[in-house]
Scaffold this motif. Structure first.
Motif, short mmCIF file in Angstrom:
data_model
loop_
_atom_site.label_atom_id
_atom_site.label_comp_id
_atom_site.label_asym_id
_atom_site.label_seq_id
_atom_site.Cartn_x
_atom_site.Cartn_y
_atom_site.Cartn_z
N MET A 1 0.85 -1.17 0.00
CA MET A 1 0.00 0.00 0.00
C MET A 1 0.90 1.23 0.00
O MET A 1 2.00 1.23 0.56
N TYR A 2 0.41 2.30 -0.62
CA TYR A 2 1.15 3.56 -0.74
C TYR A 2 0.25 4.70 -0.31
O TYR A 2 -0.98 4.61 -0.40
N VAL A 3 0.88 5.78 0.14
CA VAL A 3 0.12 6.96 0.56
C VAL A 3 0.81 8.22 0.06
O VAL A 3 2.04 8.32 0.08
N ARG A 4 0.01 9.15 -0.41
CA ARG A 4 0.48 10.48 -0.82
C ARG A 4 -0.02 11.45 0.22
O ARG A 4 -1.23 11.49 0.51
N LEU A 65 -3.79 18.30 6.19
CA LEU A 65 -3.14 17.23 5.45
C LEU A 65 -4.20 16.44 4.72
O LEU A 65 -5.27 16.18 5.27
N THR A 66 -3.90 16.07 3.50
CA THR A 66 -4.74 15.14 2.76
C THR A 66 -3.89 13.92 2.46
O THR A 66 -2.81 14.03 1.88
N MET A 67 -4.39 12.75 2.89
CA MET A 67 -3.68 11.50 2.67
C MET A 67 -4.50 10.65 1.71
O MET A 67 -5.67 10.37 1.96
N VAL A 68 -3.88 10.28 0.60
CA VAL A 68 -4.52 9.50 -0.45
C VAL A 68 -3.81 8.15 -0.53
O VAL A 68 -2.61 8.10 -0.73
N ASP A 80 -0.92 10.53 -8.12
CA ASP A 80 -0.06 11.68 -7.89
C ASP A 80 -0.07 12.60 -9.11
O ASP A 80 -0.21 13.82 -8.98
N ALA A 81 0.05 12.03 -10.30
CA ALA A 81 0.03 12.84 -11.52
C ALA A 81 -1.31 13.57 -11.66
O ALA A 81 -1.34 14.76 -11.99
N ALA A 82 -2.41 12.87 -11.40
CA ALA A 82 -3.73 13.50 -11.51
C ALA A 82 -3.87 14.64 -10.51
O ALA A 82 -4.35 15.73 -10.85
N VAL A 98 4.29 17.97 -0.81
CA VAL A 98 3.71 16.68 -1.20
C VAL A 98 4.80 15.63 -1.07
O VAL A 98 5.92 15.83 -1.56
N ASP A 99 4.48 14.53 -0.43
CA ASP A 99 5.39 13.40 -0.31
C ASP A 99 4.61 12.12 -0.55
O ASP A 99 3.40 12.06 -0.27
#
Length: 110
Positions: A1-4, A65-68, A80-82, A98-99
């Motif tokens: 799983m990944y988070v932005r 913070l927004t975590m996606v 991330d690109a979108a 952004v990280d």
């Protein structure tokens, strides 16, 4: 799983609850597959790639913070690109950073 994780500064606290409610409505529409005709391609990409969204607000400092979350690294790159193609409205503050991260540990303690 990944988070932005995107950090925002200068939130308009007089309208934050309305803005969060509107984003929730939009995400629920995307989740149910009921995107309106003419929805931007970025929104469709997010609906296809994102599994979870969390928004955190520090009302005392006007920051948030927004975590996606996504399941795969490829989905994270797409999301991330979108999101990078989209800009917050002036009342939603400015994106300060952004990280992206791989989720190394997730434990539900309930």
């Amino acid at each position: 799983m990944y988070v932005r994780v995107a950090r925002f500064e200068g939130l308009d606290l007089d309208h934050i609850d309305e803005q969060v409610a509107e984003r929730k409505r939009q995400m629920e529409a995307a989740r149910s597959g009921n995107l309106p005709d003419g929805a931007p391609p970025q929104v469709r990409t997010l609906a296809e790639s994102v599994t979870r969204v969390m928004e955190l607000v520090d009302r005392a400092n006007g920051t948030g913070l927004t975590m996606v979350f996504t399941e795969t690294e490829d989905d994270m790159r797409r999301a991330d690109a979108a999101l990078n193609e989209m800009s917050p409205e002036p009342s939603e503050g400015s994106r300060a950073s952004v990280d992206t991260f791989e989720v190394a540990l997730q434990v539900d303690m309930s």
